[in-house]
Design an enzyme around this catalytic site. Structure first.
Site, PDB file in Angstrom:
ATOM      1  CB  THR A   1      -5.395  23.910 -26.549  1.00  0.00           C
ATOM      2  OG1 THR A   1      -6.146  22.913 -27.246  1.00  0.00           O
ATOM      3  CG2 THR A   1      -5.286  25.150 -27.413  1.00  0.00           C
ATOM      4  N   GLY A   2      -2.354  25.112 -26.149  1.00  0.00           N
ATOM      5  CA  GLY A   2      -1.620  26.203 -25.530  1.00  0.00           C
ATOM      6  C   GLY A   2      -0.133  26.135 -25.783  1.00  0.00           C
ATOM      7  CB  SER A   3       2.456  28.762 -25.367  1.00  0.00           C
ATOM      8  OG  SER A   3       2.170  29.087 -24.020  1.00  0.00           O
TER       9      SER A   3
ATOM     10  CG  ASP B   1      -4.714  20.834 -21.733  1.00  0.00           C
ATOM     11  OD1 ASP B   1      -4.094  21.786 -22.238  1.00  0.00           O
ATOM     12  OD2 ASP B   1      -5.920  20.619 -21.943  1.00  0.00           O
TER      13      ASP B   1
ATOM     14  CD  GLU C   1      -7.940  22.840 -23.126  1.00  0.00           C
ATOM     15  OE1 GLU C   1      -7.041  23.375 -23.792  1.00  0.00           O
ATOM     16  OE2 GLU C   1      -8.489  23.390 -22.155  1.00  0.00           O
TER      17      GLU C   1
END
Length: 232
Positions: A34-36, A90, A112
């Site tokens: 997850t994340g940019s 990740d 995660e």
């Protein structure tokens, strides 16, 4: 343009995220964090599926990543169907010279960690600012609402300065995809991450913490589009 959009358009994160997608081979079962930065990885996997006929299936760690993967055209499955993954990719909030990392800025660190531990290879994608000699950013701890008070007391006994993470656009705390709270715990410089991780895990009501000991390699993107790879 918001700060959030500026972060998403970071050339460092783009370089790291796109390179990580090149590590995926046809037939791989891929854990998608997850994340940019990972968003770039997911979108690049979608491009490779369309243009290179890459044959992969992904397991996502959050509703956010699920939405990006669906839009990008990345086929998805679950750990129930594919309990062993080939590679997990990740981001991280911070990592040290020993490749120990702190994650959970997106409040998805429990899923995660499960996904990363289900993979044979765990790759973290990052920009240079996340590298540190000693871990020092707050450690996210996911706790059951029923056990919050006990967790708060025992986390303070470990020396943490605690903040219950508040939701950005509504009153009240952040609620994780698992229905729990997130407490951000500032321990200052963490000289022994393994010991701290073990002690936090022993607290009743703690679902999972953001200290990750299982990183195999880190891909660091640079502003000129190049990358640096760190391995254990």
């Amino acid at each position: 343009m918001s700060d959030r959009n500026q972060t998403q358009e970071s050339p460092e994160k783009k370089a790291a995220g796109i390179y990580a997608a090149s590590l995926v081979k046809s037939g791989d079962k891929v854990g998608l964090g997850t994340g940019s930065t990972v968003a770039y990885t997911i979108k690049e996997l979608g491009r490779r599926i369309r243009e290179e006929k890459l044959n992969v299936v992904g397991v996502v760690t959050s509703y956010q990543s699920e939405a990006i993967a669906i839009e990008a055209g990345v086929p998805l499955t679950t750990l129930a169907q594919m309990p062993e993954l080939t590679i997990a990719i990740d981001g991280a909030d911070q990592f040290d010279k020993n490749l120990m990392a702190i994650k959970g800025g997106g409040a998805a660190h429990t899923r995660e960690k499960i996904v990363s531990m289900s993979a044979k290879r765990f790759v973290v994608v990052s920009d240079p600012k996340k590298k540190a000699d000693v871990l020092s950013v707050p450690v996210p701890v996911e706790v059951m609402p029923f056990g919050k008070e006990l967790a708060v007391r025992q986390l303070k006994e470990l020396g943490g300065k605690l903040v219950l993470r508040a939701a950005a656009k509504k009153d009240g705390p952040v609620i994780t995809d698992n229905g729990n709270f997130v407490i951000d715990c500032d321990f200052g410089e963490i000289q022994n991450p393994k010991e701290l991780a073990a002690r936090i895990s022993q607290i009743p009501g703690v679902v999972e913490h953001g200290l990750f000991m299982n990183v195999d390699e880190v891909v660091i993107g640079k502003s000129d589009g190049s990358i640096e790879i760190l391995k254990k």
